[in-house]
Write an enzyme that holds these catalytic residues in place. Structure first.
Site, mmCIF file in Angstrom:
data_model
loop_
_atom_site.group_PDB
_atom_site.id
_atom_site.type_symbol
_atom_site.label_atom_id
_atom_site.label_comp_id
_atom_site.label_asym_id
_atom_site.label_seq_id
_atom_site.Cartn_x
_atom_site.Cartn_y
_atom_site.Cartn_z
ATOM 1 N N ARG A 10 -25.468 -30.609 -0.114
ATOM 2 C CA ARG A 10 -26.333 -29.928 -1.087
ATOM 3 C C ARG A 10 -25.993 -28.452 -1.328
ATOM 4 O O ARG A 10 -26.658 -27.793 -2.124
ATOM 5 C CB ARG A 10 -27.813 -30.027 -0.705
ATOM 6 N N ASP A 11 -24.962 -27.922 -0.671
ATOM 7 C CA ASP A 11 -24.620 -26.516 -0.928
ATOM 8 C C ASP A 11 -23.118 -26.287 -0.768
ATOM 9 O O ASP A 11 -22.692 -25.305 -0.165
ATOM 10 C CB ASP A 11 -25.402 -25.596 0.010
ATOM 11 N N LEU A 12 -22.319 -27.193 -1.314
ATOM 12 C CA LEU A 12 -20.867 -27.019 -1.254
ATOM 13 C C LEU A 12 -20.432 -25.900 -2.179
ATOM 14 O O LEU A 12 -20.858 -25.831 -3.336
ATOM 15 C CB LEU A 12 -20.165 -28.332 -1.646
ATOM 16 N N THR B 10 -26.159 -23.494 -4.680
ATOM 17 C CA THR B 10 -25.768 -22.147 -5.051
ATOM 18 C C THR B 10 -25.516 -22.072 -6.552
ATOM 19 O O THR B 10 -24.799 -22.922 -7.089
ATOM 20 C CB THR B 10 -24.487 -21.743 -4.303
#
Length: 462
Positions: free
Chosen positions: A220-222, A260
């Site tokens: 969920r935040d690559l 992000t």
């Protein structure tokens, strides 16, 4: 119930020491005197705590548990205590991090955590300590527990390993595998990657995503700063880091948290999505690798967030790059706006782009075909999500961001809270809306060498 570990330990008293039999069972530790029912029981859950004590030879001599608000110490051999420590790590939290680890230098940090290089006092192995403040958010402990549980579940050579977990008065310390290389964002700022190098990075990245998805976890935040290389001067050994937003796929956990700006999939602005959000993020990373530009560009975080949310992807810029047909096709599949049609990590690894026999042929693709391919991408990108994004409602002022530019320090600076710190003569972080991770458990700091901080330059929606 069969025990996984059994040994004798001593509870010291003023007049007569008591012997206890320690049994490590699948869900608990029991301590009992010979022939009697267990007197002490410790559940193997993250809210349980054990402390460790070393002697002057840096060998374990005892462990402690809190019982009726009093710490009870149990002594045994170094060998047995090391077996216990190894067997229960990451199932419960340890206390007194300074007893077992020596901080060496600051590696970097963000609004969410701070990173230190440290060494194990017993065997001098180097690790990275990630410091989480317990009071960062209302649900900080739930977030930390979730990150630990996800990392425990993942078995992959492409994910930074969690070694063990310590807790302090205000801070939780994740002891993790130390990665000596730079993150992908730093690499892109330093060098220009050629096509074979980009292919190697993409294959590792998609393999990592495939493996965590196969173990029912979505990151969920690559983003480039969450991709770190194990060694200096090598693009092999890619590792995924920063699992603070990771959750089980199809879990009941609130999915309102996103990733992000600039890398989040458009469906993350809704309350229901699946692991395909990671694939879209991989597409954004691939776009930056092949163009050296951000897919969503803005001068401020709010501008980037607005473009990311509406997701009107303009791929006309690709006309000026010498991208092969396979590169364009893979990029199109990764950035597919409909998550149901978006390619999976497993399918992406079978894409013709990764056929080594055709790499040179793809590099010599006829540039006259580029406008047609770009037009196909444009048609595919502007249709589906135009109607879907009109009703997205997010207050951008709620999003917390890191600095856009990396800070490079010549001298380590440990960032602490004034009220709790016992570390003197160190520069303290300037005023912030957020409370930072505290390091009051470290009473002595030895700085050996100059270094550069590994500073996050991307902002995360939390």
């Amino acid at each position: 119930m069969e025990s996984q570990l059994k040994f004798i330990c001593i509870r010291q008293h003023m007049f007569l020491d008591q012997k206890y039999v320690l049994l490590l069972l699948p869900s608990k530790i029991t301590l009992s005197q010979f022939g009697k029912e267990p007197k002490y029981i410790l559940e193997l859950k993250l809210h349980s705590i054990i402390s460790w004590q070393l002697n002057h030879q840096n060998q374990l001599v005892s462990f402690g548990i809190i019982w009726n608000r009093i710490e009870k110490l149990f002594h045994s051999t170094h060998e047995d205590l090391m077996k216990l420590r190894e067997a229960i790590k990451n199932q419960i939290m340890f206390k007194t991090v300074h007893q077992l680890y020596k901080p060496l230098s600051l590696l970097g940090g963000s609004n969410l955590d701070e990173l230190y290089l440290c060494s194990d006092l017993i065997d001098n192995k180097q690790f990275q300590i990630k410091c989480h403040a317990k009071n960062q958010f209302e649900d900080s402990m739930s977030r930390i527990y979730n990150e630990i549980q996800c990392l425990n579940k993942i078995k992959s050579d492409y994910v930074q390993r969690l070694h063990e977990v310590f807790t302090g008065e205000n801070t939780v310390y994740l002891i993790q595998e130390y990665l000596d290389g730079v993150n992908l964002n730093e690499l892109l700022n330093r060098v220009t990657l050629d096509k074979p190098q980009i292919l190697i990075i993409m294959k590792q990245l998609l393999t990592a995503v495939k493996q965590i998805h196969s173990q029912n976890i979505m990151h969920r935040d690559l983003k480039p700063t969450a991709i770190v290389f194990q060694n200096k001067d090598s693009i092999e050994g890619l590792k995924l880091t920063d699992f603070h937003l990771a959750v089980p796929i199809n879990s009941q956990i609130n999915l309102s948290d996103s990733g992000t700006p600039g890398y989040a999939a458009p469906e993350t602005f809704k309350d229901n999505y699946n692991e395909k959000v990671d694939i879209f993020s991989v597409g954004c990373i691939f776009f930056k690798l092949v163009t050296k530009r951000d897919l969503f560009y803005g001068k401020t975080t709010n501008e980037i967030l607005k473009l990311n949310r509406t997701c009107k992807i303009d791929l006309q810029i690709l006309q000026i790059y010498k991208l092969s047909q396979n590169e364009l096709n893979l990029l199109k599949d990764l950035l597919e706006l409909d998550p149901e049609k978006r390619i999976s990590a497993e399918s992406a690894l079978s894409h013709p782009y990764f056929n080594n026999d055709t790499i040179q042929e793809e590099q010599l693709v006829n540039n006259q075909q580029q406008p047609l391919l770009v037009q196909n991408l444009l048609e595919r990108s502007n249709g589906f999500f135009q109607a879907k994004t009109d009703n997205f409602e997010k207050n951008v002022e709620e999003f917390l961001v890191d600095s856009e530019s990396p800070n490079i320090c010549a001298v380590p600076i440990f960032k602490v809270l004034m009220k709790d710190s016992i570390i003197s003569n160190l520069q303290v972080r300037k005023k912030s809306k957020l409370k930072k991770s505290e390091t009051q458990e470290y009473s002595q700091l030895n700085f050996l060498n100059h270094f550069q901080t590994r500073k996050s330059v991307h902002q995360t929606i939390v």
